[in-house]
Design a protein around this motif. Structure first.
Motif, PDB file in Angstrom:
ATOM      1  N   ILE A 182       2.537  13.579   1.803  1.00  0.00           N
ATOM      2  CA  ILE A 182       1.504  14.057   0.890  1.00  0.00           C
ATOM      3  C   ILE A 182       0.302  14.934   1.471  1.00  0.00           C
ATOM      4  CG2 ILE A 182       2.161  12.613  -0.805  1.00  0.00           C
ATOM      5  CD1 ILE A 182      -0.129  10.968  -0.137  1.00  0.00           C
ATOM      6  N   LYS A 190      -6.392   9.147   4.724  1.00  0.00           N
ATOM      7  CA  LYS A 190      -4.776   8.453   4.681  1.00  0.00           C
ATOM      8  C   LYS A 190      -3.996   9.142   3.517  1.00  0.00           C
ATOM      9  CE  LYS A 190      -3.476   6.329   8.027  1.00  0.00           C
ATOM     10  NZ  LYS A 190      -2.383   6.700   8.441  1.00  0.00           N
ATOM     11  N   GLY A 191      -4.867   9.698   2.588  1.00  0.00           N
ATOM     12  CA  GLY A 191      -4.028  10.256   1.432  1.00  0.00           C
ATOM     13  C   GLY A 191      -4.047  11.692   1.235  1.00  0.00           C
ATOM     14  N   PRO A 192      -3.836  12.271   0.062  1.00  0.00           N
ATOM     15  CA  PRO A 192      -3.418  13.805  -0.126  1.00  0.00           C
ATOM     16  C   PRO A 192      -4.766  14.514   0.492  1.00  0.00           C
ATOM     17  CG  PRO A 192      -3.739  12.596  -2.168  1.00  0.00           C
ATOM     18  CD  PRO A 192      -3.695  11.451  -1.020  1.00  0.00           C
ATOM     19  N   LYS A 225      -4.459   6.714  -1.238  1.00  0.00           N
ATOM     20  CA  LYS A 225      -3.323   7.346  -1.680  1.00  0.00           C
ATOM     21  C   LYS A 225      -2.921   7.258  -3.245  1.00  0.00           C
ATOM     22  CE  LYS A 225      -0.608   6.869   2.339  1.00  0.00           C
ATOM     23  NZ  LYS A 225       0.445   6.162   3.178  1.00  0.00           N
ATOM     24  N   ASP A 226      -3.779   6.683  -4.078  1.00  0.00           N
ATOM     25  CA  ASP A 226      -3.870   6.751  -5.187  1.00  0.00           C
ATOM     26  C   ASP A 226      -4.842   7.399  -6.253  1.00  0.00           C
ATOM     27  OD1 ASP A 226      -3.084   5.881  -7.865  1.00  0.00           O
ATOM     28  OD2 ASP A 226      -3.470   3.624  -7.752  1.00  0.00           O
ATOM     29  N   MET A 268      -4.379   2.076   0.502  1.00  0.00           N
ATOM     30  CA  MET A 268      -3.963   1.995  -0.916  1.00  0.00           C
ATOM     31  C   MET A 268      -4.766   2.839  -1.956  1.00  0.00           C
ATOM     32  SD  MET A 268      -4.771   0.024  -3.981  1.00  0.00           S
ATOM     33  CE  MET A 268      -5.663  -1.474  -3.196  1.00  0.00           C
ATOM     34  N   ASP A 295      -6.323  -1.922   2.039  1.00  0.00           N
ATOM     35  CA  ASP A 295      -6.856  -1.566   0.884  1.00  0.00           C
ATOM     36  C   ASP A 295      -7.498  -0.068   0.790  1.00  0.00           C
ATOM     37  OD1 ASP A 295      -6.296  -4.252   0.027  1.00  0.00           O
ATOM     38  OD2 ASP A 295      -8.217  -4.819   0.548  1.00  0.00           O
ATOM     39  N   SER A 339      -0.509  11.307   9.430  1.00  0.00           N
ATOM     40  CA  SER A 339      -1.618  10.594   8.727  1.00  0.00           C
ATOM     41  C   SER A 339      -0.972   9.756   7.479  1.00  0.00           C
ATOM     42  CB  SER A 339      -2.640  11.443   8.244  1.00  0.00           C
ATOM     43  OG  SER A 339      -3.713  10.876   7.362  1.00  0.00           O
ATOM     44  N   CYS A 340      -0.437  10.383   6.351  1.00  0.00           N
ATOM     45  CA  CYS A 340      -0.142   9.803   5.253  1.00  0.00           C
ATOM     46  C   CYS A 340       1.193   8.951   5.442  1.00  0.00           C
ATOM     47  CB  CYS A 340      -0.130  10.644   4.235  1.00  0.00           C
ATOM     48  SG  CYS A 340       1.213  11.743   4.163  1.00  0.00           S
ATOM     49  N   PRO A 400       0.777  -1.229   0.097  1.00  0.00           N
ATOM     50  CA  PRO A 400       0.071   0.036   0.160  1.00  0.00           C
ATOM     51  C   PRO A 400       0.872   1.287  -0.060  1.00  0.00           C
ATOM     52  CG  PRO A 400      -0.398  -1.331   2.236  1.00  0.00           C
ATOM     53  CD  PRO A 400       0.522  -2.038   1.229  1.00  0.00           C
TER      54      PRO A 400
END
Ligand code: HEM
Ligand code: FES
Lengths: 322, 420
Positions: free
Chosen positions: A275, B362-364, B63-64, B60, B57, A270-271, A80
């Motif tokens: 990012i 969790k991502g941008p 983050k994509d 993932m 998952d 967090s990330c 991931p």
């Protein structure tokens, strides 16, 4: 002036002939030339680049047979945190095309009478052609293959043909690879080959440094990591948390974030990939090596704030207002 | 407590009654175990969605953004193409433009900036608690959790105090947009079709826009330090100014994003503390561990059940093919109960550390207000807990009928107070 000689590498589109799950989260891709042409030759330990997007190039060890000039095989672990590379590769289905560069080999199998092969997780891939070759030439060899669980370990079928030359070590049943005993008998006629996650590579390096001949150990750092910021070559530096009055050390393989957290000081993130901007901290002193994707060039140059999950320090001392 | 298992063929995460009854958890467990990529039909005309329920998952996917885009909107609702531009905020923007817009205010929410508000927050928390504890029977949501977050936001936006009740009711109407008790116009109802050009398909958005525009006009070219002034006077890093629609939607997001969510975090946390007296006791004995406890309370509360993405190409995952254009739902609340990531996920444990929950994503697009929400929670509980001699629930809890906000509407309690 120096002139650079550029060796032209093979690069072209290949067809995904099959894409099947080889284990939990491991996708095994068989690639062929779209026109059925024969493929460049390669030797055990070689890898190719899969060009999955403009900024998305990932390296995968070839894990089929060098004798097969029609197809190559790679196996992709879905990780991931690899910035989408493995996700993009996992999205490949039968009939898709993918751009491939290589093969090239930074991990060749040197001829020797005896081998110890060590694989961790997806690090099994380059080992498959290696053990095949070692077996074919009649060398004395043994493979130790560790993984999270049997279900996560790919190619168990193929390996079963080698009988007791292969020891499987699923962590959930058997714990970690026991390096002390596996590498406990240094011999001048034996070469050690290792591929796997950073933790395993580091431990094997450390173990071999004790009493193995300097040239015995050959290792390949995890393919997926090779194009990301490498942990090799990182330096350690001193970390001072001015508010908490703590002086810590950030070793090469730990992030500033981890070290702060380990010291019991609250830091929020967090990330963990630079990012999202959640972990920003104020810098009081130190030459920050910015690696985030959040701060602009001028903000990075101002050197007064950093994302501690990824960024490091070029000078020997980093002081944070924390 | 471990929820009751739900057989796979009874899993339906589009059924809002399930959420009103607080029964989604058993479904999440089943999906994580048996069907980590699971197709769910919708019953209100939606095109259906894939549920992603495992921690790894979800991370993932989040983050994509190239494969799982936010630009096709991030709630289950599918706004018609022609209104998407009108309704777009940073939540529904990806790539460099997203980062440029996010950065207009992102760094104003970092811990160093927030420290400036500590005295204000403590004062507000004390006032909230003092006022609430004048009676001993109360609805915890109303008396303590509801108004505090929006009052903080009003301070950050520097709106006049008399506007605060209005901001609160706007927030309620917008975020409870699928709950008949809150919403003036129910999402996907016939009447809401008239408002499909507005965020949440709600006429309330229009009112908030108008108020935001009034503030913008007053503060343009000024030197205010509040979020509105920064929003109207800063140029995004990519040099492209904020369009009026983008400003509207940004302002709206600030008003609603941190309001209902933080309120729910506080209400769920109080409930969790009451249900786990040993943990409450531990916390009273370890006041220095409040921040660590807040992380566990946030994992526990999971005030936002999900955000949605849309696949930009065919993707194979756990043996299922997600087709380009399919809606993909990240159930953050499920990730927070994934036992491959958290030992005994159904145990509230303030010693859990590190606690890498996904309550804020969790991502941008990770919640921009996460540090503010954490700060608000720490301070309200630091203020409230020492004042409680005993606390007991005196009636049923009512939940918001929504699979987006995990919300408590009513939480009747009796508090015997003491001087802090
Ligand atoms: C406990 C309270 C809160 C929770 C649980 C929460 C949760 C979330 C989640 C899950 C997201 C989306 C993450 C993703 O897609 O990966 C988000 C985004 C966002 N939140 Fe929060 N939030 C909370 C409080 C706040 C506060 C206090 C503010 C600020 C006033 C805020 C502002 C935002 C904004 C602006 C975004 C959009 C970020 C973007 O798209 O880049 N939130 N929040
Ligand atoms: S945790 Fe996201 S930038 Fe550091």
């Amino acid at each position: 002036m120096t002139t650079k000689t550029t060796v032209r590498e093979h690069e072209g589109d290949m067809l995904v002939e099959s894409a099947v799950l080889g284990a939990d989260d491991v996708l095994v891709l068989t690639l062929v030339d779209p026109d059925g042409d024969s493929l460049p030759a390669w030797t055990p330990g070689a890898h190719v680049d899969l060009i999955l997007g403009p900024d998305l190039v990932r390296q995968y060890s070839l894990c089929g047979s060098p004798a097969d000039s029609r197809a190559i095989r790679v196996a992709v672990l879905k990780a991931p945190d690899s910035r989408g590379g493995s996700v993009a590769a996992h999205a490949l289905t039968e009939g898709a095309t993918v751009r491939v560069r290589g093969p090239r080999n930074h991990f060749p199998l040197v001829t020797a009478p005896r081998y110890v092969f060590l694989a961790g997780g997806i690090g099994i891939t380059p080992m498959l052609p290696m053990v095949a070759e070692a077996d074919a030439v009649g060398a004395d060899w043994h493979l130790f293959y560790g993984g999270r669980s049997l279900a996560s370990m790919a190619f168990l079928d193929e390996l079963s043909a080698y009988g007791d030359k292969v020891t499987l070590v699923p962590q959930d049943e058997a714990g970690m690879l026991d390096l002390a005993s596996i590498l406990g008998d240094p011999r001048p006629d034996t070469l050690v080959y290792c591929c796997g996650p950073e933790g395993l590579l580091g431990a094997v390096e450390e173990r071999c440094a004790v009493d193995w001949p300097a040239s015995a150990l050959h290792l390949e750092r995890f393919a997926a990591k090779a194009t990301d910021a490498p942990a090799e070559g990182e330096r350690s530096f001193e970390l001072v948390l001015a508010g908490s009055g703590l002086t810590l050390v950030v070793p090469p393989d730990r992030s500033v974030f981890d070290v702060i957290q380990d010291a019991g000081v609250s830091v929020l993130g967090s990330c963990h990939e630079g990012i999202c901007g959640t972990c920003e901290q104020i810098v009081l002193e130190g030459d920050v090596d910015h690696r985030d994707s959040v701060l602009s060039e001028s903000e990075q140059a101002a050197n007064d704030a950093m994302m501690v999950c990824v960024s490091r320090c070029r000078s020997d001392r980093l002081v944070l207002d924390l | 407590m471990q929820p009751n298992p739900v057989p796979l063929d009874q899993v339906d995460l589009a059924d809002l009654d399930v959420f009103e009854r607080n029964e989604a958890w058993g479904m999440f467990d089943t999906l994580r175990r048996e069907a980590p990529v699971h197709w769910n039909e919708e019953h209100d005309g939606g095109s259906g969605f894939w549920s992603i329920t495992r921690y790894d998952d979800i991370e993932m996917v989040d983050k994509d953004p190239e494969t799982f885009t936010s630009t096709r909107f991030t709630n289950l609702e599918e706004p018609p193409e022609e209104y998407q531009e009108l309704r777009r905020s940073i939540l529904e923007t990806d790539g460099p433009r997203h980062l440029a817009l996010r950065k207009l205010l992102m760094r104003d929410f970092n811990p160093a900036q927030l420290r400036r508000y500590e005295d204000f927050l403590r004062g507000l928390a004390t006032l909230t608690v003092d006022t609430a504890l004048q009676q001993d029977e109360m609805d915890f949501v109303d008396a303590i959790a509801a108004d505090y977050p929006i009052a903080v936001l009003a301070r950050l936006l520097d709106t006049p105090e008399e506007m605060t009740p209005q901001l609160i009711s706007w927030g309620n109407e917008i975020v409870g947009f699928s709950d008949p008790e809150f919403a003036r116009v129910l999402v996907n109802s016939e009447e809401s079709q008239k408002y499909r050009h507005l965020p949440f398909s709600s006429p309330v958005s229009q009112e908030i826009f108008e108020y935001g525009r009034k503030l913008a006009a007053e503060r343009k070219d000024g030197d205010g330090e509040d979020l509105v002034s920064k929003l109207v006077n800063r140029i995004p890093e990519d040099g492209v100014p904020l369009s009026p629609e983008h400003y509207d939607n940004y302002f709206l997001l600030l008003v609603v994003a941190g309001n209902e969510t933080t309120r729910q975090a506080i209400s769920h946390s109080m409930k969790a503390l009451m249900d786990n007296p040993d943990q409450m006791q531990w916390l009273l004995e370890h006041p220095d561990k409040m921040q660590q406890a807040v992380e566990e309370l946030l994992r526990w509360a999971s005030p936002v059940y999900h955000f949605r993405r849309t696949a930009t190409r065919d993707v194979e995952l756990h043996g299922k093919t997600i087709k380009s254009g399919d809606k993909v739902v990240m159930w953050f609340a499920s990730g927070n109960r994934d036992d491959t990531k958290f030992d005994d996920p159904y145990t509230l444990d303030f010693t859990r550390f590190p606690n890498d929950h996904m309550t804020f994503g969790k991502g941008p697009h990770t919640c921009m207000g996460s540090n503010l929400a954490r700060f608000e929670m720490r301070i309200i509980f630091e203020t409230l807990l020492p004042r409680i001699a005993s606390i007991a629930q005196t009636g049923e809890i009512d939940r918001v009928r929504s699979n987006f906000v995990n919300g408590i509407k009513r939480f009747p309690v009796r508090i015997e107070s003491k001087q802090g």
